[in-house]
Design a protein around this motif. Structure first.
Motif: not given
Length: 165
Positions: A95, A143, A145-146, A160
């Motif tokens: 992460s 992934a 996320r933003y 991630s």
């Protein structure tokens, strides 16, 4: 409380406590009296035991940059939960977290893309300063996320990673 800092690739466990004069550093079973003072002229002085040393310190998120006795050091604070995940062979570096609140200025990768350690992943802005976030290890972007322009808080998971296949 026990803390861990990375200096280069080496991890150092330490704790701080108060002493009569300033602080006491608990490092590898040793107790070392330390103090950090800033003069009226803005210069900083680090006292280690009986030695008084001029020092320059700058921070960026969880990174601390120290210039001491002609040498430059980069320290990185490691959150205790991330340390535990790494010790359990979990994904401590899976992460990529925000070192401070901000917004995404540029994304340099896409989900599914293979990345190398040190490769630029994104550029974020916080308080009109841009910070480049790089890959902590080789991997694949699992992934994002933003998106560009979205805002986030400190410690938000920005991307991630998963291991290379």
């Amino acid at each position: 409380m026990q803390h861990a800092f990375k200096l280069g690739e080496a991890e150092h466990n330490l704790a701080l406590s108060r002493s009569a004069k300033a602080y006491r550093l608990h490092l590898d079973g040793q107790l070392i009296d330390i103090d950090l003072k800033t003069g009226a002229d803005g210069r900083a002085w680090l006292t280690v035991g009986e030695r008084h040393l001029p020092v320059v310190i700058a921070t960026r998120g969880d990174e601390v940059f120290v210039h001491l006795e002609g040498e430059a050091y980069a320290l990185r604070y490691q959150h205790p939960l991330d340390r535990l995940a790494a010790q359990a062979h979990g994904g401590a570096e899976d992460s990529i977290r925000a070192p401070m609140p901000g917004s995404i200025v540029a994304l340099s990768v896409q989900a599914g893309e293979a990345v190398s350690k040190g490769q630029t992943l994104l550029v974020m802005e916080s308080m009109k300063m841009e910070t480049t976030i790089s890959a902590p290890r080789d991997g694949v972007i699992a992934a994002i996320r933003y998106e560009k322009g979205q805002t986030f808080d400190r410690d938000a998971v920005l991307l991630s990673l998963e291991p290379l296949s």
